[in-house]
Scaffold this active site. Sequence first.
Site, mmCIF file in Angstrom:
data_model
loop_
_atom_site.group_PDB
_atom_site.id
_atom_site.type_symbol
_atom_site.label_atom_id
_atom_site.label_comp_id
_atom_site.label_asym_id
_atom_site.label_seq_id
_atom_site.Cartn_x
_atom_site.Cartn_y
_atom_site.Cartn_z
ATOM 1 C CG ASP A 55 61.282 -72.357 4.905
ATOM 2 O OD1 ASP A 55 60.194 -72.328 5.125
ATOM 3 O OD2 ASP A 55 61.623 -73.139 3.210
ATOM 4 C CG HIS A 259 59.189 -62.219 33.229
ATOM 5 N ND1 HIS A 259 59.972 -63.485 33.199
ATOM 6 C CD2 HIS A 259 60.018 -60.898 33.243
ATOM 7 C CE1 HIS A 259 60.730 -62.909 34.068
ATOM 8 N NE2 HIS A 259 60.703 -61.555 34.117
ATOM 9 C CG ASP A 276 61.734 -53.807 30.989
ATOM 10 O OD1 ASP A 276 61.670 -54.198 30.844
ATOM 11 O OD2 ASP A 276 61.672 -54.836 32.653
ATOM 12 C CG ASP A 287 66.543 -54.679 31.234
ATOM 13 O OD1 ASP A 287 65.263 -54.725 30.941
ATOM 14 O OD2 ASP A 287 66.714 -55.361 32.609
ATOM 15 C CG HIS A 366 61.343 -57.543 40.810
ATOM 16 N ND1 HIS A 366 61.964 -56.842 40.373
ATOM 17 C CD2 HIS A 366 60.331 -56.665 40.371
ATOM 18 C CE1 HIS A 366 61.479 -55.379 40.312
ATOM 19 N NE2 HIS A 366 60.339 -55.717 40.233
ATOM 20 C CG HIS A 370 69.453 -58.081 36.045
ATOM 21 N ND1 HIS A 370 70.031 -57.462 35.239
ATOM 22 C CD2 HIS A 370 68.040 -57.279 35.961
ATOM 23 C CE1 HIS A 370 68.507 -56.628 33.565
ATOM 24 N NE2 HIS A 370 67.585 -57.003 34.528
ATOM 25 C CG HIS A 377 68.132 -61.070 33.170
ATOM 26 N ND1 HIS A 377 67.307 -61.552 33.439
ATOM 27 C CD2 HIS A 377 67.889 -59.720 33.602
ATOM 28 C CE1 HIS A 377 66.180 -61.526 33.683
ATOM 29 N NE2 HIS A 377 66.621 -60.270 33.366
ATOM 30 C CD GLU A 400 65.352 -54.574 37.003
ATOM 31 O OE1 GLU A 400 63.837 -55.253 36.585
ATOM 32 O OE2 GLU A 400 65.900 -55.671 36.553
ATOM 33 C CE1 TYR A 404 55.733 -54.294 39.124
ATOM 34 C CE2 TYR A 404 57.216 -55.167 40.588
ATOM 35 C CZ TYR A 404 56.842 -54.741 39.930
ATOM 36 O OH TYR A 404 58.055 -54.487 38.729
ATOM 37 N NE ARG A 422 60.094 -54.047 35.645
ATOM 38 C CZ ARG A 422 58.877 -54.218 35.275
ATOM 39 N NH1 ARG A 422 58.648 -54.813 36.354
ATOM 40 N NH2 ARG A 422 58.952 -54.829 33.924
ATOM 41 C CD GLU A 424 65.155 -52.759 33.860
ATOM 42 O OE1 GLU A 424 63.797 -52.756 33.494
ATOM 43 O OE2 GLU A 424 66.303 -53.794 34.225
HETATM 44 N N1 GLY Z 1 63.819 -56.719 31.275
HETATM 45 C C1 GLY Z 1 63.979 -57.402 32.114
HETATM 46 C C2 GLY Z 1 64.702 -57.187 33.572
HETATM 47 O O1 GLY Z 1 63.749 -56.079 33.572
HETATM 48 O O2 GLY Z 1 65.205 -57.889 33.886
HETATM 49 MN MN MN Z 2 65.997 -55.567 34.241
HETATM 50 MN MN MN Z 3 63.619 -54.580 32.337
#
Ligand code: GLY
Ligand code: MN
Ligand code: MN
Length: 458
Positions: A55, A259, A276, A287, A366, A370, A377, A400, A404, A422, A424
């Site tokens: 619950d 991720h 991140d 982000d 990637h 975005h 996103h 970003e 890798y 990365r 970003e």
């Molecule tokens: N944190 C997710 C991205 O960078 O898109």
């Molecule tokens: Mn991002």
């Molecule tokens: Mn991110």
Amino acid sequence: MSRQKQPTRSQVKRKGARKIGLDEYRRRRRELMAMMEAGSIAIVAGATEKYRNADVTYPFRQDSDFHYLTGFDEPDAVFVLVPGRAHGESILFCRERDDEHERWHGDITGPERVMQLHGMDDAFPLSDIDDILPGLIEGRTRLYYAMGQDRDFDVQVIDWVKMIDSSNDPGSEPPGEFVQLEQYLHELRLFKSAAEIELMQLAADATARGHIRIMQCVEPGMLEYELEAELTHEFAMNGARSAAYPSIVGGGNNACVLHYIRNSDVLCDGDLVLVDAGGEYENYACDFTRTFPVNGRFAEPQARVYEIVLEAQAAAIDRIAPGNTWNEPHEAAMRVITRGLISLGILEGDPETLFTEAAYQPYCMHKTGHWLGLDVHDVGDYQVNGEWRVFEEGMVTTVEPGLYFPADLLQVPECYRGIGIRIEDDVLVTRAGNRVLTHAVPRTIQDIEALMARGEGS
Ligand code: GLY
Ligand code: MN
Ligand code: MN
């Protein structure tokens, strides 16, 4: 930097009070109505509480479309917009006040108060929706809603329409056309107002404080989740009560898992850590990613890779300005990444040919950015009529790029294996070009090392 002083109660209250005003919600609804056909109706469902286990519910987070139009952050509500309706165009169905429930769970606004507090023209208990909503739909030729997003709600909408269909009233007509609401609503959400930018800046500021804190307190032997705990603390102390998405804290090779959210490994001397993580302030997301050395000093191969990613990011940010297309930053970044991969001895050949063939992709999987806003996103089309979208003032995008090299990637020279980087930042398109909302956290090797050398409490 000295450790931040605890803010007083009134400071926290002031931070929490920064919200979008009623006038802006009204303006958003007017703008949406202006996009709708005459004689139409829009229905938007709010989020419901979700169970985590037994619950116990997850902390409630309102649906972003619903929040954008209403600013009403309680579960179990339905918003209806009826352009031209004489008795009021903005109508909210919500939970009724309930002393017993409120004693356990806190205040419920209720239909009586929601009209004034949220600028609604009309409000009803949710329990009356089956009696009232079919009457509002009846006679409307078009029905706008987010079809296919929530099966249960789809069934409900169909049931309301069927009620009109099966009514014995000879004049009763259900809408002849169902239209996806998102194409209109998401276009509005793509352009951030001054008030939204202010909230996004506060999300960015809270996030920056968190990242500065962890750069100053990290040391070999800490667990990844300990850094996450430091971050979350600093976000909340600066008004970002929640992270905008599960934080990624990946030491060493874990940084190569895009991720990675397990965050349970030990941070090792000589490794980098990729973090991140962004705070959410009044439903607006930050982000953000930085990658830095656990022991405070970049080793030489790490620095070589870092400089490439940093140059790629700078090239991308440079391309963000009104009139440029959305893909330009990505292409600029990938050209730098391609040249960098050649300089590291990982790719061989003509840079432009390798770029055109996307030879960088095994090492950078990637896109470079975005949209960002109420959702991490965020909504909004990236292409219009098959062409990349042109940047306009008020859009916010992430930038970003990354590289890798997982430890088992044998085609990469050994000294680079296990490195994931990365960088970003969140960038607002301004009239003159762009503004980096997250500029407060160091980005260059020199500035990161200097900050880390100053350490906690200094
Ligand atoms: N944190 C997710 C991205 O960078 O898109
Ligand atoms: Mn991002
Ligand atoms: Mn991110």
